[in-house]
Motif scaffolding. Structure first.
Motif, PDB file in Angstrom:
ATOM      1  N   GLY A   1       0.828  -1.195   0.000  1.00  0.00           N
ATOM      2  CA  GLY A   1       0.000   0.000   0.000  1.00  0.00           C
ATOM      3  C   GLY A   1       0.862   1.245   0.000  1.00  0.00           C
ATOM      4  O   GLY A   1       2.027   1.201   0.405  1.00  0.00           O
TER       5      GLY A   1
ATOM      6  N   ALA B   1      -1.317   4.265   4.087  1.00  0.00           N
ATOM      7  CA  ALA B   1      -2.406   3.322   3.790  1.00  0.00           C
ATOM      8  C   ALA B   1      -2.917   2.613   5.043  1.00  0.00           C
ATOM      9  O   ALA B   1      -4.030   2.110   5.057  1.00  0.00           O
TER      10      ALA B   1
ATOM     11  N   ASP C   1      -5.391   0.658   1.279  1.00  0.00           N
ATOM     12  CA  ASP C   1      -5.419   2.018   0.736  1.00  0.00           C
ATOM     13  C   ASP C   1      -6.413   2.825   1.550  1.00  0.00           C
ATOM     14  O   ASP C   1      -7.573   2.422   1.698  1.00  0.00           O
TER      15      ASP C   1
ATOM     16  N   LEU D   1      -5.105  -0.614  -7.094  1.00  0.00           N
ATOM     17  CA  LEU D   1      -5.315   0.650  -6.385  1.00  0.00           C
ATOM     18  C   LEU D   1      -6.311   1.536  -7.127  1.00  0.00           C
ATOM     19  O   LEU D   1      -7.232   2.105  -6.526  1.00  0.00           O
TER      20      LEU D   1
END
Length: 261
Positions: free
Chosen positions: A30, A34, A203, A248
């Motif tokens: 991440g 995150a 995320d 993402l």
């Protein structure tokens, strides 16, 4: 963990995370912020959740009386770990073994075994302050594995390691993951591809993707195409990097649609 929420003052670091880990090597990926380090710190019992339930090795971390038992069975390497520069490698790893209340008769052999596993057997009686940054990082890994933990938590463990050392470390991870749950927070997707059996992408404090390294790489395509079939030169240099970026973007697009509704 179920419904895990972590706050840092007014900031929500983890927002309703549901995850379970078993034996194997699990990569946490991440971007910065995150929630990776926040998750590792909760599992290490360094910080407590604002809400939700966390259970490790059958112990509910909501019961403060059981946290000591959990700590004795954990291995933990924080992103920046503290040590005593005047200690030798042997003294420092032995000190951590004592903190974990390992039997005095077993500790010396365990210390030597842990130091050998990270390739520092020839430096075991050298003071830590004389070691290079990469070697100090390896001392950190040695202290984390000295008690043969059932759960091993590593936050950016390969920072400062050269390519050869990283390859050796990946082999060690695979060995440890046969019997233990090894959770590795990293920015290096190549480490995840080489060593991990599972990957979780965080995320904005939420789980954006969960699967295997190969399934994540599949999202990036194999011929320069992304998951949407379009060009993906901007997504990364290899399939797993492209898959990481594609996952993402898909998560953020989904979150944006929900927000609009």
């Amino acid at each position: 963990m179920t419904g895990l929420r972590v706050r840092h003052r007014s900031t929500v670091a983890l927002d309703g995370v549901d995850l379970a880990f078993g034996p194997g090597v699990h990569g946490l990926l991440g971007p910065n912020g995150a929630g990776k380090t926040s998750l590792i710190r909760v599992l290490a019992t360094v910080t407590g959740p604002a809400d939700g339930r966390v259970e490790i090795l059958g112990e509910d971390l909501g019961d403060h009386r059981r946290r000591g038992e959990v700590r004795r069975r954990l291995g933990y390497l924080p992103q920046e770990f503290g040590y005593y520069p005047g200690f030798t490698v042997r003294e420092f790893v032995a000190y951590v073994a004592w903190l974990k209340e390992m039997p005095a008769a077993d500790a010396p052999a365990a210390v030597e075994r842990a130091v050998a596993r990270v390739g520092l057997a020839d430096r075991i009686d050298v003071k830590i302050k004389t070691l290079s940054g990469g070697m100090v990082r390896r001392v950190g890994i040695a202290q984390a594995v000295v008690n043969d933990p059932r759960v091993l938590l590593l936050d950016e463990p390969t920072a400062g390691l050269d390519p050869e050392q990283r390859m050796e470390f990946r082999a060690l991870l695979r060995e440890l993951g046969r019997d233990a749950a090894v959770i590795v927070s990293t920015h290096l997707v190549e480490d995840v591809a080489a060593a991990c059996t599972g990957v979780t992408l965080l995320d904005g404090g939420r789980v954006a993707y969960r699967g295997t390294p190969s399934s994540l790489a599949a999202l990036g395509g194999t011929t320069g195409e992304g998951a949407d079939g379009g060009g993906s030169d901007d997504l990364g240099d290899n399939p797993i990097e492209r898959g990481y970026t594609a996952a993402l973007r898909a998560h953020r697009a989904s979150t944006a649609r929900v927000a609009v509704r």
